[in-house]
Design an enzyme around this catalytic site. Structure first.
Site, mmCIF file in Angstrom:
data_model
loop_
_atom_site.group_PDB
_atom_site.id
_atom_site.type_symbol
_atom_site.label_atom_id
_atom_site.label_comp_id
_atom_site.label_asym_id
_atom_site.label_seq_id
_atom_site.Cartn_x
_atom_site.Cartn_y
_atom_site.Cartn_z
ATOM 1 N N ASP A 193 76.484 41.090 43.253
ATOM 2 C CA ASP A 193 75.830 42.392 43.284
ATOM 3 C C ASP A 193 74.330 42.107 43.417
ATOM 4 O O ASP A 193 73.883 40.991 43.155
ATOM 5 C CB ASP A 193 76.133 43.144 41.991
ATOM 6 C CG ASP A 193 75.294 44.391 41.846
ATOM 7 O OD1 ASP A 193 75.293 45.206 42.766
ATOM 8 O OD2 ASP A 193 74.610 44.521 40.808
ATOM 9 N N ASP A 214 76.614 43.337 37.018
ATOM 10 C CA ASP A 214 76.128 43.707 35.685
ATOM 11 C C ASP A 214 76.257 45.191 35.372
ATOM 12 O O ASP A 214 75.942 45.615 34.269
ATOM 13 C CB ASP A 214 74.667 43.293 35.527
ATOM 14 C CG ASP A 214 73.719 44.205 36.299
ATOM 15 O OD1 ASP A 214 74.115 44.665 37.391
ATOM 16 O OD2 ASP A 214 72.602 44.447 35.821
ATOM 17 N N ASP A 239 80.120 47.897 39.027
ATOM 18 C CA ASP A 239 80.681 46.589 39.389
ATOM 19 C C ASP A 239 82.019 46.318 38.703
ATOM 20 O O ASP A 239 82.723 45.375 39.067
ATOM 21 C CB ASP A 239 79.706 45.457 39.010
ATOM 22 C CG ASP A 239 78.389 45.554 39.750
ATOM 23 O OD1 ASP A 239 78.419 45.867 40.953
ATOM 24 O OD2 ASP A 239 77.336 45.319 39.129
#
Length: 742
Positions: free
Chosen positions: A424, A626, A630
């Site tokens: 990410d 995080d 996600d």
């Protein structure tokens, strides 16, 4: 009908000696009504059980007892490792020392024979010395072997009991049947006594080595202060940590351990969190900052408002996670369990064939008994049973010491094969603390008014971009307005009503859904995206929809991001960027880091689909993220890796949690997995080879029973010692770059 609630139990098991024992305990527990799963860990000497709500501790203890072992329930509100230190079964050093002292005189005659000397200890004296070793110090083998027989099974203790009893019985027979006034034939009391002494020595060494495998957990438990200085009614009082309440303000003086999780109410200092996060530099803490119980305060005085206690503290959760990972079985262990289930019966059959072959065919029954004893003694199912769990215990422990929390053994085993890592962007590769870099109001709109509306709409939000807007509004001392009917639009933004005006704030995908024309700012937006800025739009969605303003946010790359990608690529691991951000920003970040494969403007559910597609193409995928968005991708990945600086949802979905916001730790997590898996394979190889080579040699009469006993005693110790070399591992992330302090 509501689903039945499951209960979880952890038992300390006493009396297990090998993988066969662990298998028998497991079968006994699984037969208990109400038990759903049972996993027995030979190295920890524990059993983790889940089952129906009506399952009781007495039922589980009874099941273990019926299998021939003792059990005690480990209290769930206390660290397992503390209780295991009290409950783990290990033969005391005094028994080993006494056994060796009684056996040494018997050994002298054997050594004399090897040297060509003619020296023999009198038969009656050999009997006197060997009897307490065989039937007192070695009684544990008879008890455990008998329980195994009653359960129609076998274990290492049964092999030792049969083998040494045969040698002892042969010696007594020769003594009683040797005519008077003739030379006493060679007796084999030394074989039985020395084999028992060596096995006891091996078990003692093994127990000491196993204790070292959980040192990392004990080090974490040692961080728990027993008392705290609490400020109540303006007075400082010293309280036991159990008496501290949520909301209490705790005084932490320089050099003291912080006793609770909380937020700094007053003061400023540097805090050493190295034993919790692996961070090797003290971190500055001031008013409003979070601190973790167990960390060491530096030179300043801190007043900390308590936000978590006991089992809910970060330290307690870390300990539970690592203990859980150590207690679970790796997939490779299931193969070992299958082999161990048939190991002892096969060895007994081989010993029987050896006896019949040497005695019935060769006619030398004395040699037949000795060779059969050697077969029984050389066989060691202990090494097989310890090969995997000891490596997992040390691997997860050393990883936790350096800020890498591995939740389960399966993740540890899978991570070594990862060949694609998907990142990410925000908060993972970037700092996750974006700033409002530019605000472009639409024609006729006031910039401060647009900022006030955007901040009002996001009041109370924890989203990084919302925090940036709120900070900008605060710096301008803008008065925010209450918003109502606010609801999030997953992966796109949010909507709400302020002063009867329906508003929407979000990314270009949301603007597309609303058919909002943003072409007036096309040139500026292209410039923002080229600088890797994230772009958001505020618009009115009433009867005459119109764009109110454009926001550009800048977020710095983490210093370790480039190193993280480079190290993975050096390991021939492909890297992928998956972001909900705009194409320009995502591609700009990817270009700076050297990531060639980019997925931008991706919704949370689409992130999971991308991971799924990568897996279906034959890849073993790790996802690093995080945020809440996600979580689906983290759960879908072969190995999910979450940053502890992110959300709890992400950490729950991931199999690995990095206690620092340092993406370079991703390659370290894969490295410790590879190292641990290599140790498992080494241990299993030597455990199998040891038996494959040793048993035939013993059956062919090429292995003295005493030598066989020594080899068997040391095999388990060597497996545990090999696993302990994992403690020398250090993450490269700490050696090459200063860790992030986020």
């Amino acid at each position: 009908m509501a689903a039945q609630k499951n209960t979880e139990w952890t038992l300390a098991i006493q009396g297990m000696s090998c993988a066969s024992c662990a298998g028998r305990v497991e079968k006994g527990l699984l037969k208990t009504p109400g038990v759903d799963t049972a996993e027995v860990n030979l190295a920890l000497e524990t059993a983790n059980v889940t089952g129906a709500e009506n399952l009781t501790a007495d039922m589980l203890v009874a099941a273990v007892k019926s299998a021939g072992y003792q059990a005690q329930v480990i209290q769930r509100d206390a660290p397992q490792s503390d209780q295991l230190d009290r409950h783990q079964d290990s033969q005391g050093g005094w028994a080993v020392a006494l056994s060796i002292i009684l056996s040494l005189p018997l050994l002298m005659g054997m050594v004399a024979d090897w040297l060509g000397w003619h020296f023999h200890v009198a038969g009656w004296l050999q009997l006197v010395l060997a009897t307490p070793v065989q039937f007192w110090l070695g009684w544990r083998f008879y008890v455990a072997g008998w329980h195994a027989l009653k359960a129609f099974s076998g274990n290492m203790d049964l092999l030792v009991a049969i083998g040494t009893s045969a040698a002892f019985g042969l010696s007594v027979y020769l003594m009683l049947n040797t005519p008077a006034h003739t030379d006493m034939p060679h007796l084999y009391f030394e074989t039985s006594a020395i084999v028992i002494s060596l096995v006891l020595l091996g078990k003692w060494l093994e127990a000491r080595a196993k204790a070292k495998t959980s040192e990392a957990i004990r080090a974490l438990n040692a961080l728990r202060p027993e008392s705290a200085s609490v400020i109540r009614d303006g007075q400082e009082i010293k309280l036991n940590i159990q008496a501290v309440r949520l909301g209490d303000v705790v005084l932490v003086r320089p050099g003291e351990r912080i006793p609770v999780d909380g937020n700094v109410e007053q003061g400023e200092s540097q805090v050493d969190e190295s034993l919790i996060t692996g961070e090797n530099m003290p971190i500055n803490k001031s008013i409003g900052d979070k601190v973790t119980g167990g960390a060491v305060n530096g030179e300043g005085v801190l007043y900390v408002k308590t936000t978590a206690l006991g089992a809910e503290s970060v330290l307690s959760r870390i300990v539970r996670l690592v203990e859980s990972a150590q207690a679970k079985k790796a997939p490779i262990q299931r193969l070992v369990d299958k082999v161990s289930a048939v190991f002892v019966p096969v060895v007994i059959v081989v010993a029987g064939l050896t006896l019949l072959g040497w005695g019935g065919i060769g006619g030398d029954w004395q040699a037949a008994i000795l060779n059969a004893v050697a077969v029984l003694v050389i066989a060691c199912p202990c090494a097989l049973g310890l090969a995997t769990p000891t490596a997992i215990m040390v691997g997860t422990g050393v990883a936790a010491k350096h800020g890498i929390l591995i939740k389960d053994a399966e993740a540890l085993e899978l991570a070594h094969a990862v060949n694609v890592v998907a990142f990410d962007k925000t908060g993972t590769l970037t700092e996750g603390r974006p700033k409002l870099m530019a605000l472009l109001p639409a024609v006729g709109e006031d910039a401060d008014e647009v900022l006030m509306l955007a901040a009002s709409l996001q009041m109370g939000s924890e989203h990084p971009l919302a925090k940036a807007v709120l900070l900008a509004a605060q710096e301008k001392s803008l008065i925010l307005q209450p918003a109502r009917e606010v609801h999030a639009l997953a992966g796109k933004g949010l909507q709400g009503v302020i002063q009867d005006s329906p508003l929407a704030l979000g990314n270009s995908a949301l603007m597309h859904d609303l058919s909002m024309d943003i072409s007036a700012f096309a040139a500026e937006i292209a410039g923002f995206e080229a600088q890797a800025y994230s772009v958001s739009y505020l618009c009115y969605v009433g009867s005459k929809p119109q764009l109110l303003g454009v926001f550009a946010f800048g977020d710095h790359l983490k210093p370790s991001a480039k190193q993280a990608v480079n190290r993975l690529q050096q390991q021939n691991i492909s890297t992928v960027l998956i972001s909900g951000d705009n194409q320009g920003s995502a591609h700009s970040v990817a270009q700076q880091l050297g990531i060639s494969q980019v997925y931008a403007q991706v919704l949370p559910e689409d992130k999971a689909n991308i991971i799924k597609n990568l897996k279906q193409s034959g890849k073993v995928v790790a996802m690093v993220g995080d945020g809440i968005n996600d979580a689906p991708a983290l759960a879908e990945a072969s190995v999910g890796v979450a940053m502890s600086s992110g959300t709890d949802v992400a950490m729950h979905a991931a199999a690995v949690t990095l206690m620092r916001g340092n993406p370079a730790l991703v390659s370290d997590a894969i490295a410790i997995s590879k190292r641990t898996y290599a140790k498992i394979r080494q241990n299993l190889f030597w455990a199998f080879i040891y038996n494959v080579v040793g048993i035939p040699l013993a059956a062919l009469g090429l292995l003295n029973p005493v030598i066989a006993g020594a080899a068997m005693a040391l095999s388990s110790f060597s497996v545990v010692s090999n696993a302990l070399t994992l403690r020398l591992w250090h993450p490269e992330a700490d050696q090459n770059v200063n860790p992030d302090r986020s």
